[in-house]
Motif scaffolding. Structure first.
Motif, PDB file in Angstrom:
ATOM      1  N   ASN A 142       0.831  -1.206   0.000  1.00 17.31           N
ATOM      2  CA  ASN A 142       0.000   0.000   0.000  1.00 17.31           C
ATOM      3  C   ASN A 142       0.860   1.248   0.000  1.00 17.31           C
ATOM      4  O   ASN A 142       0.378   2.334  -0.338  1.00 17.31           O
ATOM      5  CB  ASN A 142      -0.927   0.021   1.223  1.00 17.31           C
ATOM      6  N   TYR A 143       2.115   1.091   0.393  1.00 13.50           N
ATOM      7  CA  TYR A 143       3.015   2.241   0.460  1.00 13.50           C
ATOM      8  C   TYR A 143       4.008   2.222  -0.694  1.00 13.50           C
ATOM      9  O   TYR A 143       4.199   3.234  -1.373  1.00 13.50           O
ATOM     10  CB  TYR A 143       3.755   2.259   1.804  1.00 13.50           C
ATOM     11  N   LEU A 144       4.644   1.080  -0.909  1.00 11.94           N
ATOM     12  CA  LEU A 144       5.539   0.928  -2.054  1.00 11.94           C
ATOM     13  C   LEU A 144       4.708   0.371  -3.211  1.00 11.94           C
ATOM     14  O   LEU A 144       4.576  -0.847  -3.371  1.00 11.94           O
ATOM     15  CB  LEU A 144       6.706  -0.001  -1.710  1.00 11.94           C
ATOM     16  N   ARG A 145       4.148   1.257  -4.003  1.00 14.11           N
ATOM     17  CA  ARG A 145       3.175   0.856  -5.032  1.00 14.11           C
ATOM     18  C   ARG A 145       3.792   0.651  -6.406  1.00 14.11           C
ATOM     19  O   ARG A 145       3.069   0.476  -7.388  1.00 14.11           O
ATOM     20  CB  ARG A 145       2.061   1.912  -5.110  1.00 14.11           C
ATOM     21  N   ASP A 146       5.095   0.702  -6.485  1.00 15.27           N
ATOM     22  CA  ASP A 146       5.762   0.470  -7.759  1.00 15.27           C
ATOM     23  C   ASP A 146       5.401  -0.944  -8.248  1.00 15.27           C
ATOM     24  O   ASP A 146       5.571  -1.923  -7.521  1.00 15.27           O
ATOM     25  CB  ASP A 146       7.278   0.594  -7.580  1.00 15.27           C
ATOM     26  N   PRO A 147       4.876  -1.085  -9.481  1.00 18.65           N
ATOM     27  CA  PRO A 147       4.507  -2.420  -9.981  1.00 18.65           C
ATOM     28  C   PRO A 147       5.662  -3.415  -9.930  1.00 18.65           C
ATOM     29  O   PRO A 147       5.441  -4.608  -9.687  1.00 18.65           O
ATOM     30  CB  PRO A 147       4.066  -2.145 -11.427  1.00 18.65           C
ATOM     31  N   ALA A 148       6.887  -2.927 -10.147  1.00 19.04           N
ATOM     32  CA  ALA A 148       8.041  -3.833 -10.097  1.00 19.04           C
ATOM     33  C   ALA A 148       8.213  -4.399  -8.682  1.00 19.04           C
ATOM     34  O   ALA A 148       8.528  -5.582  -8.511  1.00 19.04           O
ATOM     35  CB  ALA A 148       9.305  -3.100 -10.533  1.00 19.04           C
ATOM     36  N   PHE A 149       8.004  -3.554  -7.651  1.00 20.67           N
ATOM     37  CA  PHE A 149       8.141  -4.043  -6.270  1.00 20.67           C
ATOM     38  C   PHE A 149       7.007  -5.002  -5.930  1.00 20.67           C
ATOM     39  O   PHE A 149       7.235  -6.027  -5.262  1.00 20.67           O
ATOM     40  CB  PHE A 149       8.141  -2.879  -5.281  1.00 20.67           C
ATOM     41  N   ILE A 150       5.779  -4.698  -6.354  1.00 17.31           N
ATOM     42  CA  ILE A 150       4.649  -5.585  -6.062  1.00 17.31           C
ATOM     43  C   ILE A 150       4.886  -6.966  -6.677  1.00 17.31           C
ATOM     44  O   ILE A 150       4.653  -7.997  -6.042  1.00 17.31           O
ATOM     45  CB  ILE A 150       3.337  -4.956  -6.574  1.00 17.31           C
ATOM     46  N   ASP A 151       5.380  -6.980  -7.922  1.00 17.08           N
ATOM     47  CA  ASP A 151       5.681  -8.258  -8.570  1.00 17.08           C
ATOM     48  C   ASP A 151       6.813  -8.979  -7.845  1.00 17.08           C
ATOM     49  O   ASP A 151       6.761 -10.200  -7.636  1.00 17.08           O
ATOM     50  CB  ASP A 151       6.047  -8.004 -10.025  1.00 17.08           C
ATOM     51  N   TYR A 152       7.841  -8.233  -7.447  1.00 12.87           N
ATOM     52  CA  TYR A 152       8.978  -8.802  -6.705  1.00 12.87           C
ATOM     53  C   TYR A 152       8.520  -9.376  -5.371  1.00 12.87           C
ATOM     54  O   TYR A 152       8.940 -10.470  -4.973  1.00 12.87           O
ATOM     55  CB  TYR A 152      10.012  -7.691  -6.502  1.00 12.87           C
ATOM     56  N   PHE A 153       7.632  -8.653  -4.679  1.00 14.06           N
ATOM     57  CA  PHE A 153       7.152  -9.086  -3.364  1.00 14.06           C
ATOM     58  C   PHE A 153       6.321 -10.362  -3.483  1.00 14.06           C
ATOM     59  O   PHE A 153       6.471 -11.294  -2.679  1.00 14.06           O
ATOM     60  CB  PHE A 153       6.317  -7.966  -2.738  1.00 14.06           C
ATOM     61  N   ASN A 154       5.452 -10.422  -4.485  1.00 13.50           N
ATOM     62  CA  ASN A 154       4.545 -11.561  -4.617  1.00 13.50           C
ATOM     63  C   ASN A 154       5.211 -12.783  -5.230  1.00 13.50           C
ATOM     64  O   ASN A 154       4.734 -13.903  -5.040  1.00 13.50           O
ATOM     65  CB  ASN A 154       3.329 -11.168  -5.458  1.00 13.50           C
ATOM     66  N   ARG A 155       6.314 -12.578  -5.970  1.00 15.73           N
ATOM     67  CA  ARG A 155       6.969 -13.697  -6.654  1.00 15.73           C
ATOM     68  C   ARG A 155       7.710 -14.622  -5.688  1.00 15.73           C
ATOM     69  O   ARG A 155       7.976 -15.786  -6.007  1.00 15.73           O
ATOM     70  CB  ARG A 155       7.918 -13.159  -7.721  1.00 15.73           C
ATOM     71  N   LEU A 156       8.097 -14.080  -4.524  1.00 16.74           N
ATOM     72  CA  LEU A 156       8.781 -14.868  -3.482  1.00 16.74           C
ATOM     73  C   LEU A 156      10.149 -15.382  -3.927  1.00 16.74           C
ATOM     74  O   LEU A 156      10.696 -16.293  -3.308  1.00 16.74           O
ATOM     75  CB  LEU A 156       7.920 -16.048  -3.013  1.00 16.74           C
ATOM     76  N   ASP A 157      10.690 -14.807  -4.980  1.00 21.44           N
ATOM     77  CA  ASP A 157      12.044 -15.158  -5.438  1.00 21.44           C
ATOM     78  C   ASP A 157      12.939 -13.956  -5.137  1.00 21.44           C
ATOM     79  O   ASP A 157      12.996 -13.000  -5.893  1.00 21.44           O
ATOM     80  CB  ASP A 157      12.039 -15.462  -6.935  1.00 21.44           C
ATOM     81  N   TYR A 158      13.629 -14.033  -3.986  1.00 18.83           N
ATOM     82  CA  TYR A 158      14.386 -12.884  -3.496  1.00 18.83           C
ATOM     83  C   TYR A 158      15.895 -13.077  -3.635  1.00 18.83           C
ATOM     84  O   TYR A 158      16.669 -12.520  -2.867  1.00 18.83           O
ATOM     85  CB  TYR A 158      14.040 -12.620  -2.028  1.00 18.83           C
ATOM     86  N   ARG A 159      16.305 -13.889  -4.613  1.00 15.91           N
ATOM     87  CA  ARG A 159      17.740 -14.147  -4.768  1.00 15.91           C
ATOM     88  C   ARG A 159      18.491 -12.909  -5.237  1.00 15.91           C
ATOM     89  O   ARG A 159      19.652 -12.719  -4.903  1.00 15.91           O
ATOM     90  CB  ARG A 159      17.953 -15.298  -5.753  1.00 15.91           C
ATOM     91  N   GLU A 160      17.835 -12.063  -6.028  1.00 17.92           N
ATOM     92  CA  GLU A 160      18.451 -10.850  -6.536  1.00 17.92           C
ATOM     93  C   GLU A 160      17.716  -9.633  -5.990  1.00 17.92           C
ATOM     94  O   GLU A 160      16.490  -9.655  -5.859  1.00 17.92           O
ATOM     95  CB  GLU A 160      18.434 -10.822  -8.067  1.00 17.92           C
ATOM     96  N   PRO A 161      18.437  -8.556  -5.641  1.00 21.47           N
ATOM     97  CA  PRO A 161      17.764  -7.338  -5.159  1.00 21.47           C
ATOM     98  C   PRO A 161      17.058  -6.608  -6.294  1.00 21.47           C
ATOM     99  O   PRO A 161      17.294  -6.882  -7.480  1.00 21.47           O
ATOM    100  CB  PRO A 161      18.915  -6.505  -4.582  1.00 21.47           C
ATOM    101  N   LEU A 162      16.200  -5.673  -5.913  1.00 19.99           N
ATOM    102  CA  LEU A 162      15.426  -4.884  -6.874  1.00 19.99           C
ATOM    103  C   LEU A 162      15.820  -3.421  -6.744  1.00 19.99           C
ATOM    104  O   LEU A 162      15.948  -2.903  -5.630  1.00 19.99           O
ATOM    105  CB  LEU A 162      13.927  -5.056  -6.598  1.00 19.99           C
ATOM    106  N   THR A 163      16.003  -2.760  -7.860  1.00 22.62           N
ATOM    107  CA  THR A 163      16.326  -1.334  -7.869  1.00 22.62           C
ATOM    108  C   THR A 163      15.104  -0.542  -8.302  1.00 22.62           C
ATOM    109  O   THR A 163      14.493  -0.860  -9.335  1.00 22.62           O
ATOM    110  CB  THR A 163      17.496  -1.035  -8.824  1.00 22.62           C
ATOM    111  N   LEU A 164      14.727   0.460  -7.497  1.00 23.72           N
ATOM    112  CA  LEU A 164      13.554   1.267  -7.819  1.00 23.72           C
ATOM    113  C   LEU A 164      13.710   2.660  -7.236  1.00 23.72           C
ATOM    114  O   LEU A 164      14.617   2.924  -6.433  1.00 23.72           O
ATOM    115  CB  LEU A 164      12.275   0.604  -7.311  1.00 23.72           C
TER     116      LEU A 164
END
Length: 432
Positions: A142-164
């Motif tokens: 609800n706070y970090l609404r960037d679509p890339a972060f939402i997809d990253y959060f829901n994918r549960l594959d956290y091997r690589e970090p996300l830049t946003l």
């Protein structure tokens, strides 16, 4: 056990004594009842003292008691004292953890198993803009609404970090990584990488600009050298040798510039949509034919492809990535080796494999193989015309298709390169 024995004796004394007195007076039943009532009264009085102690001042000394009640009160007090010490120790540890977290420059956000924000440090407030007054308990998406972060959060594959970009400012670039712990709880770490991002951006722009600037003079040189080569027979032998070397080095520089431009495009351009549904067996067969032409009979090839599987992606990019792997196998394996191209599905993903039975690679080199210009044997790579960018291109193509590259190799046992794609990229060809 001793206290329970004493209680039984006490009950026996009271009931027996009052029963004996009642029997002598002709009221045996009343005597026994009076003895039991007195015994019950003593226990109720101790129970009342215990209740009053627990309600009003459990941290003080317990009330006096005798028999089993004295032992029970002492044990309760020692247990509570031990619990208080354990709580103080845990509270001290938590305070130290919070103090150390507050000293960090990276933002930390702790999420419960539903993804709601429970706690964060002051750096998270500065980097993300969280406020204790109204953000605690809110879901992180609800706070970090960037679509890339939402997809990253829901994918549960956290091997690589996300830049946003930070919600506070578009000029603040964050590198976000998530760690799972406990009962599906998460720890989100946000790091300010604005400076590194700008430097990387400058590097990409520099490489792209220099590559574009080099393309024109190299094209001119290649054109003149091609013209001169038509009259090479009229030149002295020493000039002929120099002309051939110039042509070879010009071709090598052109290949290098093209690979740099390809890498620059892969890094800067967005993937246009999901791509097309590709006939992977046909694509692998075309790549096999190209590799056979490069090999000129020095190697043998085979294709093992599941004809029922198709992949959704950009054909030119995937062709370039797989061709790089196959052409590397042709360049760096001895004559007579066999190269196999495979396309199949596992329980978790879709896989393209390129396997050879050549000399293999020392595992010490595997983590760095996808770095730009990294070469195991610099002399051999130069002799075969490699630019040192092929596997870097493969890596970036796979990232753009939500995939990754696995490399399995040992000296003397050949090498196997696996391009893994998520099962969500499986598609059905349009037969209309």
């Amino acid at each position: 056990m001793r206290y329970w024995t004493n209680e039984l004796w006490r009950l026996g004394y009271l009931a027996g004594g009052f029963g004996l007195i009642g029997g002598l007076l002709g009221f045996l039943g009343w005597g026994l009842a009076l003895g039991l009532a007195l015994y019950l009264f003593v226990h109720l009085r101790h129970l009342k003292s215990l209740y009053h102690w627990l309600i009003t001042n459990p941290h003080e000394e317990p009330p006096p008691g005798d028999g089993v009640w004295g032992d029970l009160l002492d044990r309760l007090y020692r247990y509570q004292k031990g619990q208080r010490k354990a709580q103080e120790r845990l509270r001290s540890i938590l305070n130290r953890i919070q103090e150390s977290s507050e000293a960090m420059r990276d933002g930390l956000v702790m999420l419960d198993n539903h993804g709601d924000m429970e706690w964060w440090n002051s750096a998270a407030e500065q980097l993300i803009g969280l406020k204790v007054s109204h953000d605690r308990g809110q879901h992180v998406t609800n706070y970090l609404r960037d679509p890339a972060f939402i997809d990253y959060f829901n994918r549960l594959d956290y091997r690589e970090p996300l830049t946003l970009q930070s919600p506070l400012s578009d000029n603040l670039i964050l590198q976000v990584s998530i760690t799972l712990f406990g009962d599906n709880e998460r720890l989100v770490m946000a790091r300010d990488v604005t400076r590194l991002y700008r430097l990387e951006e400058m590097r990409r722009d520099f490489v792209a600009n220099v590559s574009h600037e080099l393309r024109t003079p190299l094209t001119v040189l290649a054109g003149y050298l091609e013209t001169y080569s038509d009259y090479a027979s009229d030149l002295p032998p020493r000039w002929q040798r120099g002309l051939g070397q110039m042509q070879s080095q010009t071709d090598r520089m052109q290949h290098l510039v093209e690979d740099l431009l390809t890498l620059s495009r892969l890094e800067t351009d967005e993937l246009s949509g999901e791509g097309h549904c590709l006939n992977m067996p046909a694509l692998l067969e075309q790549i096999r034919e190209d590799a056979a032409g490069l090999s000129q009979g020095r190697h043998t090839f085979s294709v093992e492809a599941d004809a029922t599987l198709s992949l959704c992606g950009e054909e030119q990019e995937l062709r370039s990535a797989i061709s790089n792997l196959v052409f590397n196998a042709v360049r760096y394996t001895p004559e007579g080796c066999h190269i196999t191209l495979r396309w199949h599905a596992t329980a978790d993903d879709l896989v393209v494999e390129v396997e050879d039975d050549g000399d293999g690679i020392d595992p010490v080199h595997l983590p760095r193989l996808t770095e730009r210009f990294y070469r195991i044997d610099k002399g051999r790579s130069t002799a075969t015309g490699g630019t040192g960018l092929g596997l870097a291109i493969v890596k970036h193509v796979l990232i753009r298709h939500q995939g990754h590259l696995d490399i399995d190799s040992h000296p003397g046992e050949g090498a196997r390169f696996r391009c893994r794609f998520p099962a969500s990229r499986r598609c059905t060809p349009d037969t209309r």
